[in-house]
Design a protein around this motif. Structure first.
Motif, PDB file in Angstrom:
ATOM      1  N   UNK A 179       0.819  -1.446  -0.022  1.00 30.40           N
ATOM      2  CA  UNK A 179      -0.012   0.050   0.035  1.00 30.40           C
ATOM      3  C   UNK A 179       0.926   1.354  -0.189  1.00 30.40           C
ATOM      4  N   UNK A 180       2.118   1.228   0.512  1.00 32.85           N
ATOM      5  CA  UNK A 180       2.958   2.153   0.581  1.00 32.85           C
ATOM      6  C   UNK A 180       3.354   2.826  -0.941  1.00 32.85           C
ATOM      7  N   UNK A 181       3.079   2.002  -1.884  1.00 33.10           N
ATOM      8  CA  UNK A 181       3.592   2.507  -3.043  1.00 33.10           C
ATOM      9  C   UNK A 181       2.153   2.788  -3.882  1.00 33.10           C
ATOM     10  N   UNK A 182       0.907   2.792  -3.376  1.00 31.47           N
ATOM     11  CA  UNK A 182      -0.228   2.939  -4.040  1.00 31.47           C
ATOM     12  C   UNK A 182      -0.291   4.190  -4.714  1.00 31.47           C
ATOM     13  N   UNK A 183       0.028   5.276  -3.774  1.00 32.28           N
ATOM     14  CA  UNK A 183      -0.127   6.794  -4.299  1.00 32.28           C
ATOM     15  C   UNK A 183       0.679   6.939  -5.771  1.00 32.28           C
ATOM     16  N   UNK A 184       2.097   6.442  -5.542  1.00 36.09           N
ATOM     17  CA  UNK A 184       2.942   6.862  -6.589  1.00 36.09           C
ATOM     18  C   UNK A 184       2.498   5.898  -7.783  1.00 36.09           C
ATOM     19  N   UNK A 185       2.039   4.889  -7.750  1.00 35.06           N
ATOM     20  CA  UNK A 185       1.416   4.045  -8.721  1.00 35.06           C
ATOM     21  C   UNK A 185       0.400   4.652  -9.328  1.00 35.06           C
ATOM     22  N   UNK A 186      -0.693   5.184  -8.501  1.00 27.60           N
ATOM     23  CA  UNK A 186      -1.811   5.812  -9.215  1.00 27.60           C
ATOM     24  C   UNK A 186      -1.335   7.188 -10.061  1.00 27.60           C
ATOM     25  N   UNK A 187      -0.369   7.922  -9.515  1.00 27.61           N
ATOM     26  CA  UNK A 187       0.147   8.863 -10.148  1.00 27.61           C
ATOM     27  C   UNK A 187       0.752   8.543 -11.639  1.00 27.61           C
ATOM     28  N   UNK A 188       1.273   7.536 -11.741  1.00 28.34           N
ATOM     29  CA  UNK A 188       1.922   7.145 -12.931  1.00 28.34           C
ATOM     30  C   UNK A 188       0.725   6.810 -13.909  1.00 28.34           C
ATOM     31  N   UNK A 189      -0.070   6.166 -13.337  1.00 32.16           N
ATOM     32  CA  UNK A 189      -1.564   5.687 -14.161  1.00 32.16           C
ATOM     33  C   UNK A 189      -2.001   6.922 -14.536  1.00 32.16           C
ATOM     34  N   UNK A 190      -2.115   7.918 -13.861  1.00 36.07           N
ATOM     35  CA  UNK A 190      -2.859   9.216 -14.233  1.00 36.07           C
ATOM     36  C   UNK A 190      -2.097  10.010 -15.250  1.00 36.07           C
ATOM     37  N   UNK A 191      -0.865   9.642 -15.455  1.00 34.01           N
ATOM     38  CA  UNK A 191      -0.112  10.527 -16.295  1.00 34.01           C
ATOM     39  C   UNK A 191       0.637  11.599 -15.948  1.00 34.01           C
ATOM     40  N   UNK A 192       0.751  11.672 -14.413  1.00 29.39           N
ATOM     41  CA  UNK A 192       1.872  12.528 -13.897  1.00 29.39           C
ATOM     42  C   UNK A 192       3.116  12.389 -14.489  1.00 29.39           C
ATOM     43  N   UNK A 193       4.188  13.624 -14.653  1.00 30.27           N
ATOM     44  CA  UNK A 193       5.425  13.458 -15.227  1.00 30.27           C
ATOM     45  C   UNK A 193       6.353  13.029 -14.110  1.00 30.27           C
ATOM     46  N   UNK A 194       6.227  11.867 -13.668  1.00 32.57           N
ATOM     47  CA  UNK A 194       7.205  11.145 -12.727  1.00 32.57           C
ATOM     48  C   UNK A 194       8.211  10.364 -13.536  1.00 32.57           C
ATOM     49  N   UNK A 195       9.518  10.494 -12.730  1.00 30.80           N
ATOM     50  CA  UNK A 195      10.549   9.929 -13.449  1.00 30.80           C
ATOM     51  C   UNK A 195      10.178   8.204 -13.947  1.00 30.80           C
ATOM     52  N   UNK A 196       9.583   7.477 -13.122  1.00 28.23           N
ATOM     53  CA  UNK A 196       9.095   6.183 -13.535  1.00 28.23           C
ATOM     54  C   UNK A 196       8.302   6.286 -14.588  1.00 28.23           C
ATOM     55  N   UNK A 197       7.615   7.229 -14.786  1.00 30.17           N
ATOM     56  CA  UNK A 197       6.557   7.240 -15.923  1.00 30.17           C
ATOM     57  C   UNK A 197       7.164   7.448 -17.163  1.00 30.17           C
TER      58      UNK A 197
END
Length: 214
Positions: A179-197
């Motif tokens: 669950x600690x990674x849920x917010x980051x994963x949701x941001x990637x899925x939403x198209x936020x400009x994160x390094x992993x994305x």
């Protein structure tokens, strides 16, 4: 959803990763760090892989001795490398006398090696992957395959593969658990400009559990 690649929701991320390595049988493998990575690698120790044909590299590393608890290489050696005896193990930390020399040497090593078979990546709560952190100059690198990096938010200078290095690999695999990674994963899925994305490769697979996927 704008996540690049294939999203696989799995019951147990480390088991799914080990099974994927067996299935893909990569000739070269770049390793990650983190507690999830450790669990993945402990399962690799008993996996049906012909390790004598596999070259092991590292996707990122802290500039600490290999025996330091913070060393990704030290963790991976303890978790599985020492048990399986791969064809070759290419240390980032021992590639040069300084972090800059090591970056230059590892960059050349990867150019000589050619495309990596599988690059293992994690996802930080801030959206980083490897040692590609939000706001880092390393995110803008377009030529080099390995750079020295680091900032005041993260202890130790670091070495990391760049986006161009990952992009030329045959397969990039993210392992995202809990669950600690849920917010980051949701941001990637939403198209936020994160390094992993921003990660691209010939193929990209995200192995995530229900805790992370939400």
């Amino acid at each position: 959803m704008s996540l690049r690649g294939e999203l696989r929701v799995v019951e147990h991320v480390p088991r799914a990763f080990a099974a994927l390595v067996v299935e893909e049988a990569p000739a070269s493998l770049a390793l990650s760090g983190s507690s999830t990575a450790r669990e993945c690698y402990e399962l690799l120790a008993g996996a049906d892989v012909d390790w004598k044909d596999v070259e092991v590299f590292f996707g990122d590393e802290r500039w600490v001795p290999v025996g330091d608890p913070e060393s990704n290489e030290g963790m991976a050696r303890h978790a599985f490398i020492e048990q399986v005896s791969p064809r070759g193990v290419h240390s980032m930390r021992n590639a040069g006398e300084t972090v800059e020399e090591a970056a230059d040497a590892y960059d050349q090593l990867l150019r000589d090696q050619g495309p990596l078979g599988l690059v293992h990546l994690g996802l930080g709560p801030d959206g980083h992957t490897a040692s590609l952190f939000p706001g880092s100059p390393a995110l803008a690198e377009r030529e080099r395959l390995v750079v020295a990096t680091g900032d005041e938010l993260h202890p130790h200078p670091r070495l990391t593969l760049t986006f161009p290095a990952i992009a030329r690999s045959r397969l990039a695999v993210f392992t995202v658990a809990g669950e600690g990674k849920r917010e980051a994963l949701q941001r990637v899925k939403a198209g936020d400009d994160l390094p992993a994305a921003r990660v691209s490769a010939e193929r990209v697979i995200w192995l995530v559990d229900e805790g992370a996927d939400g």
